[in-house]
Design a protein around this motif. Structure first.
Motif, PDB file in Angstrom:
ATOM      1  N   PRO A 107      53.967 -95.023 -38.659  1.00  0.00           N
ATOM      2  CA  PRO A 107      52.949 -94.724 -37.647  1.00  0.00           C
ATOM      3  C   PRO A 107      52.488 -93.274 -37.568  1.00  0.00           C
ATOM      4  CG  PRO A 107      54.720 -96.069 -36.721  1.00  0.00           C
ATOM      5  CD  PRO A 107      55.193 -95.595 -38.065  1.00  0.00           C
ATOM      6  N   GLY A 108      53.139 -92.354 -38.239  1.00  0.00           N
ATOM      7  CA  GLY A 108      52.803 -90.938 -38.089  1.00  0.00           C
ATOM      8  C   GLY A 108      51.426 -90.575 -38.615  1.00  0.00           C
ATOM      9  N   SER A 149      50.367 -76.074 -47.559  1.00  0.00           N
ATOM     10  CA  SER A 149      49.832 -76.684 -46.339  1.00  0.00           C
ATOM     11  C   SER A 149      50.178 -78.157 -46.266  1.00  0.00           C
ATOM     12  CB  SER A 149      48.315 -76.490 -46.276  1.00  0.00           C
ATOM     13  OG  SER A 149      47.979 -75.128 -46.183  1.00  0.00           O
ATOM     14  N   LEU A 150      50.147 -78.834 -47.410  1.00  0.00           N
ATOM     15  CA  LEU A 150      50.546 -80.244 -47.438  1.00  0.00           C
ATOM     16  C   LEU A 150      52.013 -80.381 -47.050  1.00  0.00           C
ATOM     17  CD1 LEU A 150      49.886 -83.206 -48.140  1.00  0.00           C
ATOM     18  CD2 LEU A 150      50.528 -82.678 -50.514  1.00  0.00           C
ATOM     19  N   ASP A 151      52.853 -79.512 -47.580  1.00  0.00           N
ATOM     20  CA  ASP A 151      54.271 -79.529 -47.242  1.00  0.00           C
ATOM     21  C   ASP A 151      54.474 -79.320 -45.742  1.00  0.00           C
ATOM     22  OD1 ASP A 151      57.164 -79.264 -48.511  1.00  0.00           O
ATOM     23  OD2 ASP A 151      56.981 -77.670 -47.015  1.00  0.00           O
ATOM     24  N   GLN A 152      53.714 -78.388 -45.166  1.00  0.00           N
ATOM     25  CA  GLN A 152      53.845 -78.124 -43.741  1.00  0.00           C
ATOM     26  C   GLN A 152      53.372 -79.306 -42.911  1.00  0.00           C
ATOM     27  OE1 GLN A 152      55.288 -75.204 -42.354  1.00  0.00           O
ATOM     28  NE2 GLN A 152      55.328 -76.678 -40.654  1.00  0.00           N
ATOM     29  N   ALA A 153      52.319 -79.960 -43.344  1.00  0.00           N
ATOM     30  CA  ALA A 153      51.825 -81.122 -42.610  1.00  0.00           C
ATOM     31  C   ALA A 153      52.875 -82.218 -42.558  1.00  0.00           C
ATOM     32  CB  ALA A 153      50.545 -81.641 -43.260  1.00  0.00           C
ATOM     33  N   PHE A 154      53.552 -82.447 -43.668  1.00  0.00           N
ATOM     34  CA  PHE A 154      54.622 -83.449 -43.674  1.00  0.00           C
ATOM     35  C   PHE A 154      55.810 -82.984 -42.840  1.00  0.00           C
ATOM     36  CE2 PHE A 154      52.815 -85.082 -47.858  1.00  0.00           C
ATOM     37  CZ  PHE A 154      52.281 -86.220 -47.282  1.00  0.00           C
ATOM     38  N   ALA A 155      56.127 -81.695 -42.924  1.00  0.00           N
ATOM     39  CA  ALA A 155      57.226 -81.169 -42.112  1.00  0.00           C
ATOM     40  C   ALA A 155      56.934 -81.325 -40.624  1.00  0.00           C
ATOM     41  CB  ALA A 155      57.466 -79.699 -42.452  1.00  0.00           C
ATOM     42  N   ASP A 156      55.653 -81.291 -40.256  1.00  0.00           N
ATOM     43  CA  ASP A 156      55.257 -81.429 -38.855  1.00  0.00           C
ATOM     44  C   ASP A 156      55.124 -82.882 -38.415  1.00  0.00           C
ATOM     45  OD1 ASP A 156      55.174 -78.686 -38.603  1.00  0.00           O
ATOM     46  OD2 ASP A 156      53.006 -78.533 -38.911  1.00  0.00           O
ATOM     47  N   GLY A 157      55.388 -83.815 -39.316  1.00  0.00           N
ATOM     48  CA  GLY A 157      55.416 -85.214 -38.909  1.00  0.00           C
ATOM     49  C   GLY A 157      54.458 -86.153 -39.583  1.00  0.00           C
ATOM     50  N   ARG A 159      52.917 -88.692 -42.294  1.00  0.00           N
ATOM     51  CA  ARG A 159      53.665 -89.644 -43.108  1.00  0.00           C
ATOM     52  C   ARG A 159      52.886 -90.147 -44.311  1.00  0.00           C
ATOM     53  NH1 ARG A 159      57.529 -88.348 -43.411  1.00  0.00           N
ATOM     54  NH2 ARG A 159      58.424 -90.333 -44.135  1.00  0.00           N
ATOM     55  N   THR A 160      51.567 -89.915 -44.333  1.00  0.00           N
ATOM     56  CA  THR A 160      50.744 -90.458 -45.411  1.00  0.00           C
ATOM     57  C   THR A 160      49.712 -89.433 -45.843  1.00  0.00           C
ATOM     58  OG1 THR A 160      50.952 -92.691 -44.486  1.00  0.00           O
ATOM     59  CG2 THR A 160      49.201 -92.351 -46.099  1.00  0.00           C
ATOM     60  N   LEU A 161      49.462 -89.351 -47.151  1.00  0.00           N
ATOM     61  CA  LEU A 161      48.366 -88.570 -47.704  1.00  0.00           C
ATOM     62  C   LEU A 161      47.313 -89.531 -48.233  1.00  0.00           C
ATOM     63  CD1 LEU A 161      46.964 -86.012 -48.906  1.00  0.00           C
ATOM     64  CD2 LEU A 161      48.385 -86.369 -50.952  1.00  0.00           C
ATOM     65  N   HIS A 189      59.545 -85.307 -48.710  1.00  0.00           N
ATOM     66  CA  HIS A 189      59.469 -85.687 -47.303  1.00  0.00           C
ATOM     67  C   HIS A 189      59.553 -87.203 -47.086  1.00  0.00           C
ATOM     68  CE1 HIS A 189      58.549 -81.683 -45.697  1.00  0.00           C
ATOM     69  NE2 HIS A 189      57.876 -81.494 -46.812  1.00  0.00           N
ATOM     70  N   GLY A 190      59.753 -87.954 -48.166  1.00  0.00           N
ATOM     71  CA  GLY A 190      59.821 -89.402 -48.022  1.00  0.00           C
ATOM     72  C   GLY A 190      58.527 -89.992 -47.490  1.00  0.00           C
ATOM     73  N   ALA A 191      57.398 -89.418 -47.882  1.00  0.00           N
ATOM     74  CA  ALA A 191      56.089 -89.826 -47.364  1.00  0.00           C
ATOM     75  C   ALA A 191      55.424 -90.806 -48.336  1.00  0.00           C
ATOM     76  CB  ALA A 191      55.213 -88.608 -47.118  1.00  0.00           C
ATOM     77  N   ARG A 192      54.157 -91.100 -48.079  1.00  0.00           N
ATOM     78  CA  ARG A 192      53.431 -92.105 -48.844  1.00  0.00           C
ATOM     79  C   ARG A 192      52.069 -91.558 -49.257  1.00  0.00           C
ATOM     80  NH1 ARG A 192      53.559 -97.082 -50.365  1.00  0.00           N
ATOM     81  NH2 ARG A 192      55.606 -97.430 -49.407  1.00  0.00           N
ATOM     82  N   VAL A 193      51.555 -92.077 -50.387  1.00  0.00           N
ATOM     83  CA  VAL A 193      50.227 -91.720 -50.881  1.00  0.00           C
ATOM     84  C   VAL A 193      49.390 -92.987 -51.004  1.00  0.00           C
ATOM     85  CG1 VAL A 193      48.903 -90.864 -52.855  1.00  0.00           C
ATOM     86  CG2 VAL A 193      50.965 -89.666 -52.131  1.00  0.00           C
ATOM     87  N   ILE A 194      48.166 -92.913 -50.491  1.00  0.00           N
ATOM     88  CA  ILE A 194      47.145 -93.910 -50.791  1.00  0.00           C
ATOM     89  C   ILE A 194      46.090 -93.185 -51.607  1.00  0.00           C
ATOM     90  CG2 ILE A 194      45.428 -95.500 -49.852  1.00  0.00           C
ATOM     91  CD1 ILE A 194      47.167 -95.625 -47.304  1.00  0.00           C
ATOM     92  N   SER A 195      45.928 -93.586 -52.852  1.00  0.00           N
ATOM     93  CA  SER A 195      45.052 -92.880 -53.785  1.00  0.00           C
ATOM     94  C   SER A 195      43.752 -93.663 -53.945  1.00  0.00           C
ATOM     95  CB  SER A 195      45.750 -92.720 -55.140  1.00  0.00           C
ATOM     96  OG  SER A 195      44.983 -91.926 -56.012  1.00  0.00           O
ATOM     97  N   ASP A 196      42.683 -93.113 -53.386  1.00  0.00           N
ATOM     98  CA  ASP A 196      41.351 -93.709 -53.503  1.00  0.00           C
ATOM     99  C   ASP A 196      40.765 -93.256 -54.836  1.00  0.00           C
ATOM    100  OD1 ASP A 196      38.632 -94.200 -53.484  1.00  0.00           O
ATOM    101  OD2 ASP A 196      38.260 -93.346 -51.507  1.00  0.00           O
ATOM    102  N   GLU A 197      40.677 -94.195 -55.792  1.00  0.00           N
ATOM    103  CA  GLU A 197      40.238 -93.852 -57.136  1.00  0.00           C
ATOM    104  C   GLU A 197      38.947 -94.572 -57.509  1.00  0.00           C
ATOM    105  OE1 GLU A 197      43.502 -93.837 -59.964  1.00  0.00           O
ATOM    106  OE2 GLU A 197      44.881 -92.977 -58.475  1.00  0.00           O
ATOM    107  N   ILE A 198      38.071 -94.776 -56.534  1.00  0.00           N
ATOM    108  CA  ILE A 198      36.823 -95.477 -56.798  1.00  0.00           C
ATOM    109  C   ILE A 198      35.944 -94.731 -57.794  1.00  0.00           C
ATOM    110  CG2 ILE A 198      35.556 -94.461 -54.874  1.00  0.00           C
ATOM    111  CD1 ILE A 198      34.239 -97.212 -54.457  1.00  0.00           C
ATOM    112  N   HIS A 199      36.071 -93.400 -57.844  1.00  0.00           N
ATOM    113  CA  HIS A 199      35.234 -92.616 -58.757  1.00  0.00           C
ATOM    114  C   HIS A 199      35.895 -92.393 -60.122  1.00  0.00           C
ATOM    115  CE1 HIS A 199      31.972 -91.599 -55.971  1.00  0.00           C
ATOM    116  NE2 HIS A 199      32.902 -91.504 -55.036  1.00  0.00           N
ATOM    117  N   ALA A 200      37.025 -93.029 -60.378  1.00  0.00           N
ATOM    118  CA  ALA A 200      37.716 -92.825 -61.654  1.00  0.00           C
ATOM    119  C   ALA A 200      36.851 -93.128 -62.877  1.00  0.00           C
ATOM    120  CB  ALA A 200      38.999 -93.655 -61.692  1.00  0.00           C
ATOM    121  N   PRO A 201      35.983 -94.150 -62.842  1.00  0.00           N
ATOM    122  CA  PRO A 201      35.143 -94.389 -64.029  1.00  0.00           C
ATOM    123  C   PRO A 201      34.120 -93.293 -64.288  1.00  0.00           C
ATOM    124  CG  PRO A 201      35.221 -96.337 -62.597  1.00  0.00           C
ATOM    125  CD  PRO A 201      35.790 -95.193 -61.820  1.00  0.00           C
ATOM    126  N   LEU A 202      33.886 -92.431 -63.314  1.00  0.00           N
ATOM    127  CA  LEU A 202      32.779 -91.477 -63.369  1.00  0.00           C
ATOM    128  C   LEU A 202      33.241 -90.067 -63.680  1.00  0.00           C
ATOM    129  CD1 LEU A 202      30.839 -92.895 -60.303  1.00  0.00           C
ATOM    130  CD2 LEU A 202      30.218 -93.138 -62.720  1.00  0.00           C
TER     131      LEU A 202
END
Length: 387
Positions: A107-108, A149-157, A159-161, A189-202
């Motif tokens: 939920p973070g 900055s990404l590291d700090q964002a996860f340290a501050d709570g 949970r997902t990029l 940080h034991g976090a998660r990534v959702i990778s939007d790769e819609i532009h990968a063909p381009l």
């Protein structure tokens, strides 16, 4: 192989991009291309309509013909091995991001590098989360994700990029080294990534797309959301895919009630399968055209708007241009009013940002030339178009 639509064809076919503008306006805003459909896609859709395939899709949430088609395409395009059974259809990429957040993420807060694709600015909120912006310095010479900055964002709570790669509107293709750095922070940080790769063909000449899931050590914390729709101009057909590389992740995605995953379109599946299976030659030609358009834009800006600042466009057909030097907070509004050209305003991608526009280069060389002439006329008093 790439056929430019006439103005009349574009106004009939591109009902948002062209159909909502006045007749004297050239639209260069929303992410649609002014090109005719790829012949294999058009033929497949024609056959489907002839057969009357306009009802519900097969509710296959594991593999099927779509999974096989995407897996084959990913292997040819990126050398990326994808399990066809772990390709799950969704209605579109933004819906896929929402489903992944709902089903997989804690939920973070969600971290979002920005400026960012405007329809996704609210995706954290609609899933009950806070959005944490990781904003690019407009004066930075290179568009990069600040790992500290990404590291700090996860340290501050957080949970997902939400990782958009290739990035819209930055136009960046993140390197393997950059993606490995992101992975290391996420894993720490034991976090998660959702990778939007819609532009990968381009990905344009000079760059190479690296799927996030092809990076070692990502399978248990990431999914990719992909689609043929951006590269093949089929957004209205409503079909994207969530790709996973971990059995437990895949099972969580397929075990959710159907109501949580908006129904995709059977015509969208047919178009995607045709694109992934038979569209390689057309896509190659498209990337050649877009690379040429990118180079043309750079020359035009240097000639007509020399104070404009644009980082190298590595992917997408969407140029992110800094026009602050011309003294207008909203240059897109000025361009529309004075130049009769419609661009996307920078503040749509980062609320409060001034002086920036996003310009769609997926048109004819003649139209792109006229777009820049009109933009220069609008922004620089005393300038006239010589087109």
């Amino acid at each position: 192989m790439i056929r430019d639509l006439t103005d009349d064809e574009a106004r009939r076919g591109l009902v948002l991009k062209w159909g909502t503008t006045d007749p004297d306006v050239i639209p260069a805003w929303v992410a649609e291309m002014d090109y005719a459909l790829a012949p294999p896609v058009a033929a497949a859709l024609h056959d489907a309509i002839e057969a009357g395939i306009t009802g519900y899709p097969r509710f296959e949430t594991e593999g099927g013909v779509l999974g096989e088609a995407y897996a084959g395409w990913a292997s040819r395009q990126f050398g990326h091995r994808v399990d066809p059974e772990q390709v799950v259809p969704v209605v579109d990429v933004t819906a896929g991001v929402r489903v992944a957040l709902d089903v997989l993420s804690e939920p973070g807060p969600m971290v979002m590098p920005g400026p960012a694709y405007s329809p996704q600015l609210d995706v954290a909120q609609v899933t009950g989360r806070e959005r944490v912006d990781l904003l690019l310095d407009p004066d930075a010479p290179r568009a990069e994700i600040d790992l500290d900055s990404l590291d700090q964002a996860f340290a501050d709570g957080a949970r997902t990029l939400l990782l958009t790669q290739p990035h819209n509107p930055w136009g960046r293709v993140f390197t393997r080294t950059e993606l490995e750095g992101i992975r290391d922070v996420v894993v720490r940080h034991g976090a998660r990534v959702i990778s939007d790769e819609i532009h990968a063909p381009l990905v344009l000449a000079g760059a190479e797309h690296v799927p996030y899931l092809s990076i070692e050590g990502t399978a248990d914390h990431a999914v990719a959301v992909v689609a043929a729709s951006k590269a093949f101009n089929t957004a209205g057909l409503r079909c994207a895919q969530i790709v996973s590389a971990d059995t437990a992740t895949h099972r969580r995605l397929t075990d959710v009630p159907m109501v949580r995953n908006d129904s995709w379109s059977p015509l969208g599946v047919i178009a995607a399968v045709a694109a992934y299976t038979d569209g390689d030659a057309w896509l190659d030609a498209l990337r050649v055209r877009l690379s040429s358009q990118r180079d043309l834009l750079a020359r035009l800006l240097a000639q007509h708007l020399p104070e404009a600042r644009m980082r190298p466009l590595e992917a997408t057909y969407l140029a992110w241009i800094d026009l602050r030097a011309y003294g207008h907070d909203d240059p897109a509004a000025v361009a529309l009013e004075r130049g009769r050209v419609q661009l996307a305003a920078g503040h749509d991608y980062q609320p409060g940002l001034t002086g920036h526009v996003r310009l769609n280069i997926a048109t004819s060389p003649e139209r792109l030339t006229e777009i820049v002439h009109r933009l220069a006329t609008a922004l620089t008093p005393g300038t006239t178009s010589n087109s």
